[in-house]
Design a protein around this motif. Sequence first.
Motif, short mmCIF file in Angstrom:
data_model
loop_
_atom_site.label_atom_id
_atom_site.label_comp_id
_atom_site.label_asym_id
_atom_site.label_seq_id
_atom_site.Cartn_x
_atom_site.Cartn_y
_atom_site.Cartn_z
N VAL A 141 -49.95 -54.91 -40.86
CA VAL A 141 -49.75 -53.49 -41.03
C VAL A 141 -50.18 -52.79 -39.73
O VAL A 141 -50.60 -53.43 -38.76
N LEU A 142 -49.72 -51.65 -39.65
CA LEU A 142 -50.01 -50.84 -38.50
C LEU A 142 -51.18 -49.72 -38.73
O LEU A 142 -51.44 -49.46 -39.91
N ALA A 143 -52.13 -49.85 -38.16
CA ALA A 143 -53.37 -49.20 -38.43
C ALA A 143 -53.89 -48.08 -37.11
O ALA A 143 -53.47 -48.64 -35.97
N GLU A 144 -54.61 -46.97 -37.58
CA GLU A 144 -54.87 -46.20 -36.24
C GLU A 144 -56.44 -45.85 -36.50
O GLU A 144 -57.13 -46.06 -37.47
N LEU A 164 -51.35 -53.30 -34.19
CA LEU A 164 -50.85 -53.97 -35.07
C LEU A 164 -52.10 -55.01 -35.75
O LEU A 164 -52.82 -55.44 -34.79
N LEU A 165 -52.24 -54.84 -37.03
CA LEU A 165 -53.37 -55.63 -37.49
C LEU A 165 -52.53 -56.90 -38.33
O LEU A 165 -51.90 -56.67 -39.21
N GLN A 166 -52.87 -58.05 -38.04
CA GLN A 166 -52.63 -59.48 -38.63
C GLN A 166 -53.80 -59.83 -39.63
O GLN A 166 -54.80 -60.27 -38.91
N TYR A 216 -60.68 -59.14 -32.50
CA TYR A 216 -60.17 -60.07 -31.65
C TYR A 216 -58.67 -59.47 -31.38
O TYR A 216 -57.76 -59.54 -31.99
N PHE A 217 -58.45 -58.97 -30.11
CA PHE A 217 -57.42 -58.35 -29.58
C PHE A 217 -56.71 -59.37 -28.73
O PHE A 217 -57.15 -60.05 -27.87
N GLY A 258 -52.00 -56.95 -30.52
CA GLY A 258 -52.43 -56.96 -32.14
C GLY A 258 -54.00 -57.45 -32.08
O GLY A 258 -54.52 -58.22 -31.19
N LEU A 259 -54.20 -57.25 -33.32
CA LEU A 259 -55.58 -57.53 -33.94
C LEU A 259 -55.54 -58.82 -34.76
O LEU A 259 -54.67 -58.60 -35.53
N ARG A 260 -55.89 -60.13 -34.36
CA ARG A 260 -55.92 -61.09 -35.41
C ARG A 260 -57.34 -61.42 -36.09
O ARG A 260 -58.10 -61.44 -35.34
N VAL A 261 -57.03 -61.39 -37.37
CA VAL A 261 -58.37 -61.39 -38.05
C VAL A 261 -57.93 -62.96 -39.09
O VAL A 261 -57.23 -62.87 -39.91
N ASP A 262 -58.75 -63.79 -38.74
CA ASP A 262 -58.65 -65.20 -39.19
C ASP A 262 -59.82 -65.51 -40.55
O ASP A 262 -59.59 -66.18 -41.33
#
Length: 739
Positions: free
Chosen positions: A119-122, A130-132, A160-161, A170-174
């Motif tokens: 998604v995109l988040a502000e 961009l958030l993954q 984590y950018f 983007g930001l990656r969230v694992d």
Amino acid sequence: MDVHDVTDQYRQMLAGAKQNLLKAKKRRGQIPRDREPKDQMYLKFMMNLMSLKSSEQQQQQQHMMHSSFVPPSYLPCTEPLDGLRRIVIRDLQLETHHRGTYLPLRVITPPQRMTAIMVLAEDNLADVVLLQLYQQETEEIREASDIVNVGMTLLVKEPYFKVMASGEYGLRVDHLSDVIHVSPDDPRIPETLRAQFLPEKCSAQSLKMKGNAAIGEKQYWQAIKEYSNALTVANIPDEIEIIKRNRSLAFLKTKQYDAALSDTGFPNFGSEPVEKSLFRAAEALYFLSRFRDSSKVLELLRAKFPNNEQALAVLERVRRRCLEQDDGNYDFKLLQAEAKKLRPPQLDHATYIGPVEIRNTKTKGRGLFVTKAVKAGDLLLCEKAFAHAYAAEGDEGNSKVTLLMNLETKRGLMGGHADLITTITQKLFRNPSVAPSFTTLYHGNYETASTPMVDGQPIVDTFLVERIMSFNVFGCPLSSLSTHKDILSNKSKKEPTAFHSCGIWTQASYINHRCTSNARRSFIGDMMIVRATQDLEANTEVTFWYKQPTGDRSKDPQEVYKNWNFICDCTMCQDAKMTKAAVFSERRKIVEKMKRACDSPNGIQTGQFERLLKALDHTYTQPADEVPRLSLWDPQLLLARVYMARGDMIKGLESVRKVLIALGFIVDGVDASSTSFRVVKWGLVVDHLVETFLHARTAFDALGAGGDSKTAEGYARCAYTMLVGEDTSFESTYAEHLR
Ligand SMILES: C[S@@+](CC[C@H](N)C(=O)[O-])C[C@H]1O[C@@H](n2cnc3c(N)ncnc32)[C@H](O)[C@@H]1O
């Protein structure tokens, strides 16, 4: 083990991804100045989303090949939110884990589901990122729009950018616990991100009604949200109890059994237990494989509410599981029928742990040992998979085959692995009570965080899951019966070397490798069956092969088990190391000559074939019962078939004896003498062993040795049980031979 390792085929792709990673690493610490403006990012994202949607239908019909990359590992955040400092998007540095911080965001687009949900988040300064989100529930279990959607407010812990594969930032969230959903009026969400019109404050009663309505519409995740909100305002004990009881149903439906159980009040149901609470507790316990506890609760339920017929039916089911669990008492015919029908072939049966226990070995870490003497063919384990990913082989088309690349271990695996990481991560996150059986499995030198919970959520390290999988995952067929039949009907000449479906079996995972093994695994759906293939004295370590030994040296012995970090030191491997390359090449030449002899239009010339077999036999120096002669048994069996077809029983039997010896067996009486036929020591158990024993049965029968013929049939059945897991299908599979 037996998984499709495609590292060699995809070496170039792996190298390319590695290059990109190295390039990205060079930008570590930079704050990018070329971030796209919000409007442009928004437009691009929405256009992409639209085009994805329009091609979705088409894609569903195609066999899609997804590839996903496991990035270099990083630890999940273990700090509670209170200890973290707020950060904003424009301060984010590339390729950096912003330890000690959290980023509040509001989602501004609907989600896109690829390998991750995007998604995109502000943030509060109107910057957009961009958030993954990785390892989220699959679409079949929970719609992406239910997980993250426009207007939702999130806190990303220690963001984590990075530079994405597409080149965007983007930001990656694992890790699942690294993102927290909060309500828009949460004090940690800055004013500007809060919703202008906050939802009206509702009473516990009306929120409960909303929850009930959501249940009615099968919107279980929504129901959990409503009930949980209701619980924040409810203060009457009876009302709290009802809301929790209702929520337990939604937890059950979403496979959150720990939470469901806790909402029923288990183990204290009070002096006046409620029927529904007991029933739901029994169900939750069942799905947590706590069959004894489930049975106790159901017995209480039956005592208090004798008219509850449903409870009686469930109790019957639970009792069958208890019999399986305690005595290994399975209806294998039923299991085979279920595996044939169910897709995915995940069976509803209990795990039986036979006379085995986990102990330390001298040089191989932990291992599994028999606690008492067992006979060849005895059941050691019949284990339900902890997690299983089904990917059809051959004709049964399937779109779920994924290429999973690990950039750190430089390994590429094909099959259901990517799905399995998500399944396991979700299972551990939703049901922390079952986590220890998985997290204590072997994971090499990977060090994970020791904090089990943070901010009320379990911490599940995705990279630990991946690492444990890499050492413990088994590839598996739909059922070993189907592969056995394929081999029998010559669809596949040899045993299949790898499978796309895979799973984790937490007990079998303690079994170490040995080429000259003393046990074999087989599968019926997602049940793994391990049987002894030799008579074993008490306290013997159980071993099976991770990869079936081939007996040649096409691969450097150091390489074969590289992914598991060990070198096999069994007698066969030691012999292979000592044997000169010229000997291997001599063997290959003889085998080639045999192949040519088989293709001769005049059929096999037995004399010439015997000479070639003798020459092949002479290339081995060690006794066959210590170093089985793997290139020999197969052509020797071919010759046995020729003699049997000609009705030459004496020579047929002699060939059978040689097959058994080549496989490492020690046998008595495989001839026309009066000595009774007996296997003194079992050798390697391969699929064609059943056929071999059945040739002996036929030959003995023809030679008037009825007793030996029966013994041979018994051995054939025993070998079949080791290979297929059960013997109820033996007669039908070998109907032709047994006539
Ligand atoms: C599936 S685990 C087996 C259980 C493991 N030994 C433990 O302590 O949990 C696989 C790991 O066991 C060890 N292992 C298995 N077979 C071995 C062997 N023949 N020799 C040495 N180590 C072995 C390797 O470290 C391998 O990566």
